[in-house]
Design an enzyme around this catalytic site. Structure first.
Site, PDB file in Angstrom:
ATOM      1  N   SER A  89       0.693   9.888   2.735  1.00 24.25           N
ATOM      2  CA  SER A  89       0.379  10.161   1.325  1.00 24.25           C
ATOM      3  C   SER A  89      -0.001  11.625   1.128  1.00 24.25           C
ATOM      4  O   SER A  89       0.833  12.513   1.291  1.00 24.25           O
ATOM      5  CB  SER A  89      -0.729   9.212   0.862  1.00 24.25           C
ATOM      6  OG  SER A  89      -1.036   9.390  -0.509  1.00 24.25           O
ATOM      7  N   HIS A 202      -0.043   5.102  -5.702  1.00 18.39           N
ATOM      8  CA  HIS A 202       1.221   4.599  -5.158  1.00 18.39           C
ATOM      9  C   HIS A 202       1.654   3.284  -5.804  1.00 18.39           C
ATOM     10  O   HIS A 202       2.171   2.395  -5.136  1.00 18.39           O
ATOM     11  CB  HIS A 202       1.130   4.467  -3.638  1.00 18.39           C
ATOM     12  CG  HIS A 202       0.724   5.741  -2.969  1.00 18.39           C
ATOM     13  ND1 HIS A 202       1.523   6.863  -2.969  1.00 18.39           N
ATOM     14  CD2 HIS A 202      -0.423   6.101  -2.336  1.00 18.39           C
ATOM     15  CE1 HIS A 202       0.898   7.842  -2.347  1.00 18.39           C
ATOM     16  NE2 HIS A 202      -0.281   7.413  -1.965  1.00 18.39           N
TER      17      HIS A 202
END
Length: 313
Positions: A89, A202
């Protein structure tokens, strides 16, 4: 001597005092602290050495990125070659910078914009829908979790992180997470663990930020990578600056497919796999993904020095 395949941790790995040892060990790291602090508008040495947990959480993306880049700098200063990069990420930004796609000034400029957009989307989601959260589902793989979520059809609940074949993180409305718990346990999950993260990262909750972020990235100077970079969006390599812009914008609303990254890394030969940054989260995920090589933790001056000495023997 085997080069390193570097893995850079994501949000949640922050801790008071991290990277301070690297700051004291390196003039270049001290310069990086100053650069990042100028862009963030705060003294990051003071934040990491004396700041409160709340202050650190508010500046987490910058602090984590700073710790990762500081560790990368120390490894290179000690003559340790890094030939490939991937990041979980947020860590993907440090991976791109370390692979030469953009410089540190651009990196921390991107981090500031990314943080602002994600915070804005989280606020909007909370205002519209209520309390948000995340939970780790242990014992089921990504496909099983996504199928169960489709069957449950609960409002605002998505698979956000595909961490390992036995670990998936779901994200969305806290009420929906609570309702899902018993079903996941009935369907074979060994544990269902609420996480201390309030942002629906996300997931489609972040979709509105994707295009503004892409427009922002299009205005920044980027180059094709000089090293192998594996994206956590899909486990595929980044080969051009255009790829980098596309993946960085997509990752805001797409699940982290770390299992795919680990599958690609399994095929890598003659490289030491190392978590370059503070903590051991990715070291643990290497084990959960049954990566054959042991994953080193190289985020502190003592471990970096010990590794360098061992290689020199």
């Amino acid at each position: 001597m085997a080069p390193i395949l570097a893995l850079y941790p994501g949000q949640g790995s922050q801790k008071q005092g991290m990277a301070i040892d690297l700051y004291h060990a390196s003039h270049t790291v001290r310069e990086l602290f100053e650069l990042a602090g100028d862009i963030a508008g705060r003294n990051l040495y003071t934040l990491l050495s004396q700041g409160s947990e709340e202050e650190l959480t508010q500046c987490a993306q910058t602090a984590i990125t700073l710790a990762s880049r500081s560790a990368n700098i120390r490894l290179k200063e000690l003559g340790i070659e890094i030939e490939a990069h991937s990041g979980f990420s947020l860590g993907e930004l440090a991976a791109y910078c370390s692979a030469g796609i953009f410089d540190d000034a651009t990196l921390f400029t991107i981090v500031q914009r990314r943080t602002a957009l994600m915070d804005e989307m989280s606020r909007k989601a909370r205002q519209m829908l209520g309390e948000l959260g995340m939970a780790a589902v242990i014992g089921l793989d990504y496909e099983a979790v996504t199928v169960l979520l489709e069957e449950l059809n609960l409002k605002g609940l998505y698979a956000a992180n595909d961490n390992a074949p036995n670990q998936v993180v779901i994200s969305g409305l806290s009420e929906s997470i609570t309702q899902a718990k018993s079903v996941f346990l009935e369907k074979g999950a060994k544990r269902f663990i609420p996480l201390k993260v309030s942002g629906p990262f996300h997931t489609p909750f972040m979709e509105e930020a994707t295009q503004p972020f892409r427009t922002f990235l299009d205005g920044l100077a980027m180059a094709d990578p000089v090293d192998l970079v594996i994206s956590s969006v899909d486990g595929k390599p980044i080969t051009t600056a255009l790829d980098a812009r596309e993946r960085l914008s997509l990752q805001l609303a797409r699940p982290v497919r770390w299992t795919a990254v680990m599958q690609r890394i399994k095929a890598t030969r003659n490289a030491d796999i190392a978590e370059v940054g503070f903590g051991t989260v990715l070291t643990g995920l290497c084990k959960n993904n049954a990566v054959q090589s042991s994953c080193l933790s190289l985020g502190e001056e003592t471990t970096i020095q010990a590794y360098a000495k061992e290689r020199a023997l």
